[in-house]
Design a protein around this motif. Structure first.
Motif, mmCIF file in Angstrom:
data_model
loop_
_atom_site.group_PDB
_atom_site.id
_atom_site.type_symbol
_atom_site.label_atom_id
_atom_site.label_comp_id
_atom_site.label_asym_id
_atom_site.label_seq_id
_atom_site.Cartn_x
_atom_site.Cartn_y
_atom_site.Cartn_z
ATOM 1 N N THR A 11 37.617 36.722 34.451
ATOM 2 C CA THR A 11 37.484 35.656 35.436
ATOM 3 C C THR A 11 37.625 34.303 34.758
ATOM 4 O OG1 THR A 11 36.090 37.032 36.827
ATOM 5 C CG2 THR A 11 35.973 34.674 37.200
ATOM 6 N N THR A 21 42.672 32.066 42.937
ATOM 7 C CA THR A 21 41.798 33.175 43.289
ATOM 8 C C THR A 21 41.517 33.107 44.779
ATOM 9 O OG1 THR A 21 40.786 33.187 41.105
ATOM 10 C CG2 THR A 21 39.567 34.263 42.867
ATOM 11 N N ASP A 23 39.443 34.533 47.916
ATOM 12 C CA ASP A 23 38.225 35.242 48.290
ATOM 13 C C ASP A 23 38.395 35.755 49.721
ATOM 14 O OD1 ASP A 23 35.706 36.125 48.995
ATOM 15 O OD2 ASP A 23 34.663 34.390 48.131
ATOM 16 N N LEU A 24 38.537 37.072 49.879
ATOM 17 C CA LEU A 24 38.793 37.652 51.200
ATOM 18 C C LEU A 24 37.577 37.629 52.115
ATOM 19 C CD1 LEU A 24 41.158 40.648 50.410
ATOM 20 C CD2 LEU A 24 41.731 38.311 51.057
ATOM 21 N N SER A 25 36.432 37.190 51.612
ATOM 22 C CA SER A 25 35.259 37.083 52.481
ATOM 23 C C SER A 25 35.238 35.767 53.251
ATOM 24 C CB SER A 25 33.970 37.234 51.659
ATOM 25 O OG SER A 25 33.806 36.125 50.795
ATOM 26 N N ARG A 28 39.250 33.930 58.050
ATOM 27 C CA ARG A 28 40.609 34.490 58.014
ATOM 28 C C ARG A 28 41.704 33.419 57.999
ATOM 29 N NH1 ARG A 28 41.724 39.660 58.569
ATOM 30 N NH2 ARG A 28 43.763 40.355 59.157
ATOM 31 N N MET A 48 39.578 38.545 45.285
ATOM 32 C CA MET A 48 38.209 39.000 45.070
ATOM 33 C C MET A 48 37.562 39.313 46.411
ATOM 34 S SD MET A 48 36.491 35.381 43.923
ATOM 35 C CE MET A 48 34.783 35.716 44.264
ATOM 36 N N ASN A 49 36.505 40.101 46.380
ATOM 37 C CA ASN A 49 35.813 40.547 47.589
ATOM 38 C C ASN A 49 36.752 41.282 48.545
ATOM 39 O OD1 ASN A 49 33.296 39.507 46.768
ATOM 40 N ND2 ASN A 49 33.917 37.468 47.437
ATOM 41 N N HIS A 50 37.589 42.161 47.964
ATOM 42 C CA HIS A 50 38.569 42.921 48.740
ATOM 43 C C HIS A 50 38.015 44.238 49.250
ATOM 44 C CE1 HIS A 50 38.821 44.952 44.921
ATOM 45 N NE2 HIS A 50 39.255 43.837 44.363
ATOM 46 N N GLY A 51 36.883 44.673 48.734
ATOM 47 C CA GLY A 51 36.252 45.899 49.217
ATOM 48 C C GLY A 51 36.777 47.181 48.605
ATOM 49 N N GLU A 54 35.537 50.017 42.404
ATOM 50 C CA GLU A 54 35.986 50.023 41.007
ATOM 51 C C GLU A 54 36.554 51.376 40.600
ATOM 52 O OE1 GLU A 54 33.254 48.398 38.123
ATOM 53 O OE2 GLU A 54 32.679 46.800 39.509
#
Length: 127
Positions: A11, A21, A23-25, A28, A48-51, A54
């Motif tokens: 990061t 970067t 952030d999908l949270s 929309r 990031m925060n794509h769900g 890992e």
């Protein structure tokens, strides 16, 4: 290009290089604008925060390493990339010569399964 970054060190490198970067949270409409801007200005971005877990990411990386370590004739069975499939192009013109290999897969699960038959002995592993 997809690059997972589960560690803080990655990061920090991403931020230091100025890689966008997303952030999908976020809201929309905000995300859409950020993606468009990143594509126009850089051609790629980090998500990031794509769900995606890992474990799934680790499995994808493992399969990618396995695929790209195969001999060229085996990789070429998954091509040509038109537009999906395996491709390999020579790059560089100023002494930085090399090859760029890529594998483009459709997001349609049936399409991926069909292409996977040419990539892996067990297509269900690859997809």
């Amino acid at each position: 290009m997809v690059v997972p970054s589960p560690t803080p060190a990655r990061t920090r490198k991403t931020k230091a290089l100025g890689i966008p970067t997303i952030d999908l949270s976020l809201d929309r409409s905000n995300v859409s604008e950020l993606i468009v801007r990143a594509c126009e200005e850089y051609g790629f971005f980090k998500v990031m925060n794509h769900g995606v877990g890992e474990g799934v990411i680790a499995r994808l990386e493992e399969e990618a390493v396995h695929f790209f370590s195969k001999p060229a004739p085996e990789k070429h069975r998954a091509g040509p990339a038109s537009p999906f499939g395996y491709g390999c192009k020579s790059i560089g013109c100023n002494g930085d010569m090399g090859e760029l290999e890529y594998l483009l897969l459709h997001t349609n699960p049936l399409s991926v399964f069909e292409r996977s038959k040419t990539i892996s002995n067990d297509p269900s592993d690859f997809r």
